[in-house]
Design a protein around this motif. Structure first.
Motif, short mmCIF file in Angstrom:
data_model
loop_
_atom_site.label_atom_id
_atom_site.label_comp_id
_atom_site.label_asym_id
_atom_site.label_seq_id
_atom_site.Cartn_x
_atom_site.Cartn_y
_atom_site.Cartn_z
N UNK A 86 0.83 -1.21 0.00
CA UNK A 86 0.00 0.00 0.00
C UNK A 86 0.86 1.26 0.00
N UNK A 87 1.95 1.21 0.78
CA UNK A 87 2.84 2.37 0.84
C UNK A 87 3.51 2.61 -0.51
N UNK A 88 3.94 1.53 -1.18
CA UNK A 88 4.56 1.66 -2.50
C UNK A 88 3.57 2.23 -3.52
N UNK A 89 2.33 1.77 -3.44
CA UNK A 89 1.32 2.27 -4.37
C UNK A 89 1.06 3.76 -4.15
N UNK A 90 1.01 4.16 -2.87
CA UNK A 90 0.82 5.59 -2.57
C UNK A 90 1.99 6.42 -3.09
#
Length: 339
Positions: A86-90
């Protein structure tokens, strides 16, 4: 009186200083060590270093009766991977937003061309200012230079090659100096080299401001806004109206200034010799321009008494009784054309 310190907190801070990897680690070393103790069946209290990190990560759960138990590693792995994904996608979405964001912000700013035409900015540092001046000189067809104050050999040497190259390209170069520059051997040497190549020089007895104007499109001048010295840098302006105003101001000063002609060995009316000294001629030019002896003394760095002595010596040489007679002689004297 000294503030009380927490021994555990102090020990934890010291440990973090010697182990900087903890800052970016998913699980700090003290939490990993604590996890091993919990797996071995040890019961720990909530103030043990590492407990907060294990709870935040979801690696352990607090029991109702006290203590902590590890959770399933499979469950922990799924949670960690999902969190990082999720952090990478953000982060990826924010990276994709950067071009559009900058385009939007840039649309509210003037274009580079508009900044160059109408902008003014301060260039910090003499080296940076000289570099910008050199770039302007490389493209110029006309240079108007008002240079009051002391011109040292170092300063003149820095500009010599630049101005000589400009003259070779056919650039029109006019320089206005203060009348005191006529007694400066460094300036005299510059004039002797530049004048035969087409450069024009004049001197003005009254004070004026330093400015360089290239093609009436870009100008450089000292800082009069915050009072920084010339050694700190310079302002550059590309506003057409401001540059035109500065060029016209230069033209008015130039009209009032005295031409710097090459000295002549013998002139009619002086019986084959020069009556006045170079300093006396400088003083007379200043008198004719409207300055009194005190102002002349201040500008030349002498006492008013010294100025008076030089005028008296010249009056005696010519057989005059008053300064008025001396000024009248000067008005028609061929020695006005001497340096």
């Amino acid at each position: 009186m000294t503030a009380e310190t927490n021994p555990k907190a102090t020990k934890r801070d010291e440990k973090q200083k010697t182990n900087p990897v903890e800052v970016d680690s998913i699980l700090p070393p003290d939490a990993r060590a604590l996890y091993a103790r919990l797996i071995a069946g040890e019961t720990v209290s909530e103030d043990v270093p590492g407990v907060e990190s294990l709870l935040a990560l979801g690696a352990v759960m607090a029991e109702p009766i006290g203590g902590y138990v590890p959770v399933s590693l499979d469950r922990l792995e799924r949670r960690l991977r999902a969190s990082v994904r999720d952090e990478l996608e953000r982060t990826a979405r924010r990276l994709d937003e950067i071009p559009a964001l900058l385009d939007e912000l840039r649309s509210h700013q003037p274009s580079v061309a508009e900044e160059l035409r109408a902008g003014s900015r301060y260039i910090a540092g003499v080296e940076a200012a000289n570099r910008h001046i050199g770039e302007a000189a490389d493209e110029a067809h006309e240079l108007l230079a008002a240079q009051p104050g002391l011109r040292t050999r170092r300063i003149l040497t820095q500009a010599f090659n630049r101005d000589l190259a400009a003259l070779t390209r056919g650039v029109s170069l006019r320089t206005l100096y203060h009348v005191s520059a006529r007694t400066n051997p460094n300036v005299r040497e510059r004039v002797a080299v530049m004048a035969p190549k087409g450069a024009l020089f004049r001197t003005l007895a009254r004070p004026f401001l330093r400015v360089l104007v290239f093609d009436r499109k870009v100008a450089f001048f000292s800082d009069h806004l915050e009072g920084r010295p010339d050694s700190a840098g310079a302002w550059t302006v590309r506003d057409p109206a401001v540059c035109a105003y500065l060029a016209e101001s230069f033209e008015q000063e130039w009209t009032l200034a005295q031409e710097w002609r090459a000295p002549e060995r013998s002139r009619e009316g002086t019986a084959g010799r020069t009556v006045s000294t170079q300093l006396q001629r400088t003083i007379l030019r200043a008198l004719v321009s409207g300055q009194d002896q005190q102002q002349i003394a201040t500008a030349l760095g002498y006492s008013s008494r010294t100025i008076n002595v030089h005028l008296t010596n010249l009056r005696t040489e010519l057989g005059y009784e008053t300064v008025y007679q001396l000024v009248h002689w000067w008005a028609t004297s061929p020695e006005r054309d001497l340096d």
